[in-house]
Every structure is written in C-alpha cells, then in structure tokens.
Design a protein around this motif. Structure first.
Motif, PDB file in Angstrom:
ATOM      1  N   ASP A   3       0.830  -1.211   0.000  1.00  0.00           N
ATOM      2  CA  ASP A   3       0.000   0.000   0.000  1.00  0.00           C
ATOM      3  C   ASP A   3       0.861   1.255   0.000  1.00  0.00           C
ATOM      4  O   ASP A   3       0.552   2.231  -0.681  1.00  0.00           O
ATOM      5  N   GLU A   6       2.369   1.777  -3.488  1.00  0.00           N
ATOM      6  CA  GLU A   6       1.344   2.285  -4.402  1.00  0.00           C
ATOM      7  C   GLU A   6       1.043   3.760  -4.115  1.00  0.00           C
ATOM      8  O   GLU A   6       0.938   4.565  -5.031  1.00  0.00           O
ATOM      9  N   ALA A   7       0.924   4.117  -2.846  1.00  0.00           N
ATOM     10  CA  ALA A   7       0.648   5.504  -2.465  1.00  0.00           C
ATOM     11  C   ALA A   7       1.783   6.439  -2.884  1.00  0.00           C
ATOM     12  O   ALA A   7       1.555   7.612  -3.159  1.00  0.00           O
ATOM     13  N   ARG A  70       3.512   6.178   8.037  1.00  0.00           N
ATOM     14  CA  ARG A  70       2.248   5.504   8.374  1.00  0.00           C
ATOM     15  C   ARG A  70       2.370   4.670   9.646  1.00  0.00           C
ATOM     16  O   ARG A  70       1.450   4.606  10.445  1.00  0.00           O
TER      17      ARG A  70
END
Length: 77
Positions: A3, A6-7, A70
């Motif tokens: 993720d 991709e971000a 994150r």
C-alpha cells in the motif's frame, strides 16, 4: 509495504518467498514481523561486486518513507 509503494507512485510489490537466506530469519524467529524490500540485485549481494544502482535506491526511498510515516504516526483523536 504494498500500500505504501502504491501511495508513493511506485510499482506495487508482490508478496512472495525468496530462494535465499537473510538475517530477517533471526527477527522472525524472535516473533518480530519482518519484511524484505529494497533495491539491488540479489545475485550481487555479499560479493566483491556488491552494488546498488542509484536509480533503484532513489526509486525505493519514497515508499519506505511513506511506510515509516504511516507506522510511526499516531492517529488524531
């Protein structure tokens, strides 16, 4: 990691095993979740010709930074 990659606009990595060993096995054996992600050609790892292409290094920096932010950021209440 997928993720975060991709971000960051990178190619989404595919999870899978590898036919070689890594020191991550020591952490995994101690119950620490592990992930191997980064630049370089494993065929050159730990050899006299070990090197990492600068372009590959630049390519993985942003996904790793996104993952760190994150994981280390406390959500707002």
């Amino acid at each position: 990691m997928a993720d975060a990659a991709e971000a960051a606009g990178a190619v989404r990595p595919v999870a899978g095993g590898a036919p070689y060993g890594s020191d991550l096995r020591l952490y995994a054996a101690a119950g620490v979740p592990t992930l191997q992600y980064g630049p370089g050609d494993v065929r050159l790892a730990h050899s006299r010709r070990e090197s990492v292409d600068l372009g590959e290094l630049v390519m993985v920096r942003r996904p790793l930074c996104v993952l760190a932010v994150r994981r280390l950021t406390t959500p707002a209440p």
